[in-house]
Scaffold this motif. Structure first.
Motif, PDB file in Angstrom:
ATOM      1  N   ARG A   1      -5.256  -5.442   5.224  1.00 38.93           N
ATOM      2  CA  ARG A   1      -6.014  -6.404   4.534  1.00 38.93           C
ATOM      3  C   ARG A   1      -5.014  -7.453   4.366  1.00 38.93           C
ATOM      4  O   ARG A   1      -3.625  -7.248   4.086  1.00 38.93           O
ATOM      5  N   ALA A   2      -5.431  -8.566   3.947  1.00 36.83           N
ATOM      6  CA  ALA A   2      -4.464  -9.669   3.600  1.00 36.83           C
ATOM      7  C   ALA A   2      -3.924  -9.278   2.110  1.00 36.83           C
ATOM      8  O   ALA A   2      -2.603  -9.921   1.749  1.00 36.83           O
ATOM      9  N   ARG A   3      -4.515  -8.755   1.427  1.00 40.29           N
ATOM     10  CA  ARG A   3      -3.894  -8.459  -0.062  1.00 40.29           C
ATOM     11  C   ARG A   3      -3.877  -6.971   0.006  1.00 40.29           C
ATOM     12  O   ARG A   3      -4.574  -6.118   0.564  1.00 40.29           O
ATOM     13  N   PRO A   4      -2.769  -6.389  -0.959  1.00 41.26           N
ATOM     14  CA  PRO A   4      -2.803  -4.984  -1.077  1.00 41.26           C
ATOM     15  C   PRO A   4      -4.091  -4.391  -1.272  1.00 41.26           C
ATOM     16  O   PRO A   4      -4.747  -4.850  -2.416  1.00 41.26           O
ATOM     17  N   HIS A   5      -4.420  -3.071  -1.108  1.00 41.45           N
ATOM     18  CA  HIS A   5      -5.808  -2.622  -1.107  1.00 41.45           C
ATOM     19  C   HIS A   5      -5.659  -1.294  -1.780  1.00 41.45           C
ATOM     20  O   HIS A   5      -5.013  -0.228  -1.143  1.00 41.45           O
ATOM     21  N   LEU A   6      -6.351  -1.079  -2.888  1.00 40.12           N
ATOM     22  CA  LEU A   6      -6.317   0.349  -3.808  1.00 40.12           C
ATOM     23  C   LEU A   6      -7.644   0.847  -3.638  1.00 40.12           C
ATOM     24  O   LEU A   6      -8.551   0.209  -3.232  1.00 40.12           O
TER      25      LEU A   6
ATOM     26  N   VAL B   1      -2.905   2.159  -1.063  1.00 46.67           N
ATOM     27  CA  VAL B   1      -2.654   3.206  -2.094  1.00 46.67           C
ATOM     28  C   VAL B   1      -4.234   3.937  -2.468  1.00 46.67           C
ATOM     29  O   VAL B   1      -4.972   3.003  -2.881  1.00 46.67           O
ATOM     30  N   VAL B   2      -4.047   5.256  -2.287  1.00 48.58           N
ATOM     31  CA  VAL B   2      -5.304   6.009  -2.915  1.00 48.58           C
ATOM     32  C   VAL B   2      -5.272   6.390  -4.474  1.00 48.58           C
ATOM     33  O   VAL B   2      -4.271   6.989  -4.411  1.00 48.58           O
ATOM     34  N   VAL B   3      -6.024   6.101  -5.137  1.00 45.68           N
ATOM     35  CA  VAL B   3      -5.491   6.094  -6.666  1.00 45.68           C
ATOM     36  C   VAL B   3      -6.588   7.300  -7.320  1.00 45.68           C
ATOM     37  O   VAL B   3      -7.725   7.060  -7.025  1.00 45.68           O
ATOM     38  N   LEU B   4      -6.103   8.109  -7.740  1.00 47.47           N
ATOM     39  CA  LEU B   4      -6.921   9.296  -8.340  1.00 47.47           C
ATOM     40  C   LEU B   4      -6.633   9.636  -9.578  1.00 47.47           C
ATOM     41  O   LEU B   4      -5.864  10.526 -10.049  1.00 47.47           O
ATOM     42  N   PRO B   5      -7.401   8.850 -10.492  1.00 52.21           N
ATOM     43  CA  PRO B   5      -6.895   8.666 -12.178  1.00 52.21           C
ATOM     44  C   PRO B   5      -7.712   9.741 -12.864  1.00 52.21           C
ATOM     45  O   PRO B   5      -8.027   9.347 -13.985  1.00 52.21           O
TER      46      PRO B   5
ATOM     47  N   GLY C   1      -2.692   9.981   5.889  1.00 55.65           N
ATOM     48  CA  GLY C   1      -1.340   9.697   5.771  1.00 55.65           C
ATOM     49  C   GLY C   1      -1.298   8.021   4.747  1.00 55.65           C
ATOM     50  O   GLY C   1      -0.494   7.468   5.061  1.00 55.65           O
ATOM     51  N   VAL C   2      -2.026   8.130   3.767  1.00 55.72           N
ATOM     52  CA  VAL C   2      -2.111   7.140   2.856  1.00 55.72           C
ATOM     53  C   VAL C   2      -1.481   7.690   1.412  1.00 55.72           C
ATOM     54  O   VAL C   2      -1.741   8.597   1.166  1.00 55.72           O
ATOM     55  N   PRO C   3      -0.513   6.886   0.955  1.00 53.96           N
ATOM     56  CA  PRO C   3      -0.008   7.145  -0.104  1.00 53.96           C
ATOM     57  C   PRO C   3      -0.856   7.460  -1.117  1.00 53.96           C
ATOM     58  O   PRO C   3      -1.881   6.562  -1.403  1.00 53.96           O
TER      59      PRO C   3
END
Length: 400
Positions: free
Chosen positions: A175-180, A267-271, A290-292
């Motif tokens: 995407r044009a912007r970073p995607h979380l 980035v996948v975020v698991l908070p 394969g996603v950080p």
């Protein structure tokens, strides 16, 4: 080849156990092996029968375990998904008389192993292990916790990793912007509020990140609390000035759609708030894609991400969360290094490989455990505080 009876929640129910059971059953029967689902439902579930369902155990009715056991006894091996609360009775105690009524070997898959169980929870799980032919955990952490914290024979416990889908082959949609991205059933404990606070700390980046929260509210949360948690997230996002950057997708994505969504993430975020979670399907799907990943220090994340394809941060610490996400988005080469660490991918087999390991375990059980007549249900009232009825025991076992 043996036939398999599967006991679990199951589609169209939308939860992690249902998804897991569906994938495992499909993989074990893909070659034409006979199999059938004994589906566990709660009041209010969609009662349409999913593919392969041969019997439905409604938790709203009394002693449904008898008919469920009878249905499972038409197969050579029973594969039982276990998590506290899925079955009727205190802490799902009705699973115990069912296991004792089975005439063939059983494999019980533990999705939760509590570090600090109550006395009743501990007793119940120990009796489940005793009644089962074999126990499967999906992580070494869960196995170690079970062996150290409970009175169980180590030789009865096998580690078979959670299976993963084929997301790596899905085209990357940058995407044009970073995607979380955070996905899965939503409710208190998911920790999305910490991600929102972290997002607010990343507004200095150019371009600023966007954040997708994909998933419906957990059915049990919806039943007891409605959309209070989700509404609170919307309000918090507005207060933090990041509401415009957050996309709440209140849907349960099918696998192809989910695969594309995961592969669009930077980035996948698991908070998560939990310090107990020994198995996370979301985590391994992200790693396999394969996603950080940036995750709080729940046990499965510590085991899988330490030195691997992600960063682990303290619980309920938005500053640490923001710092880790910011590093992945801005530190030259870090995202590529994390995504390129292949050892976790090798450690997380695809579903056909996982199914083959279950099949091998089932065949060993059949070879060493000849079919026997239904066993009487014997419960230790002193251990679990239950009364037995005349004839077949009426079970009420330890809570989990």
């Amino acid at each position: 080849m043996p036939s398999y009876g599967f006991l679990s929640s199951h589609p169209p129910t939308k939860c992690g156990l249902a998804t897991f059971n569906s994938a495992l059953a499909a993989s074990l029967t893909a070659d034409g092996t006979r199999g059938g689902i004994v589906r566990v439902t709660d009041p209010g579930d969609d009662l349409r029968s999913g593919s392969g369902v041969v019997h439905t155990w409604s938790t709203g009715g009394p002693a449904g375990w008898r008919d469920a056991a009878a249905a499972l006894n038409t197969f050579d091996v029973a594969i039982v998904q276990h998590e506290y609360g899925i079955y009727p009775g205190t802490d799902g105690e009705d699973i115990l008389p069912l296991l004792r009524r089975l005439t063939g070997p059983s494999i019980v898959v533990l999705h939760t192993v509590l570090r600090r169980p109550s006395a009743r929870q501990k007793s119940l799980l120990e009796q489940i292990v005793a009644a089962a032919g074999a126990i499967v955990t999906m992580t070494n952490t869960a196995r170690d916790r079970l062996i150290v914290g409970y009175a169980v024979p180590p030789g009865k416990v096998t580690v078979i990793p959670h299976g993963v889908g084929e997301h790596v082959g899905v085209p990357v949609e940058r995407r044009a912007r970073p995607h979380l991205l955070t996905w899965g059933l939503i409710g208190p404990g998911k920790g999305v509020e910490w991600s929102l606070r972290a997002l607010a700390r990343l507004q200095h980046l150019d371009p600023t990140p966007t954040y997708t929260v994909a998933g419906r509210t957990h059915p049990k949360v919806l039943e007891h609390h409605g959309e209070t948690y989700r509404s609170g997230l919307h309000q918090l996002g507005a207060e933090l000035g990041v509401a415009h950057a957050v996309d709440y997708q209140d849907v349960y994505h099918d696998l192809p759609t989910l695969g594309r969504l995961i592969r669009s993430a930077d980035v996948v975020v698991l908070p998560y708030d939990s310090q107990e979670q020994v198995t996370s399907g979301v985590l391994i799907e992200a790693v396999a894609a394969g996603v950080p990943v940036v995750a709080t220090a729940f046990p499965h994340a510590v085991e899988l991400l330490t030195g691997g394809p992600g960063l682990v941060v303290p619980h309920r610490d938005p500053a640490a969360l923001a710092t880790a996400i910011g590093r992945i988005l801005t530190e030259p080469g870090l995202a590529a290094r994390l995504a390129g660490r292949a050892w976790p991918l090798a450690a997380q087999p695809r579903w056909p490989t996982v199914a083959a390991r279950y099949a091998a375990l089932a065949e060993r059980l059949i070879a060493t455990q000849p079919l026997i007549a239904a066993r009487p249900l014997i419960v230790n009232p002193a251990a679990v505080g239950v009364a037995t009825a005349v004839g077949v025991a009426a079970v009420g076992v330890a809570p989990a």
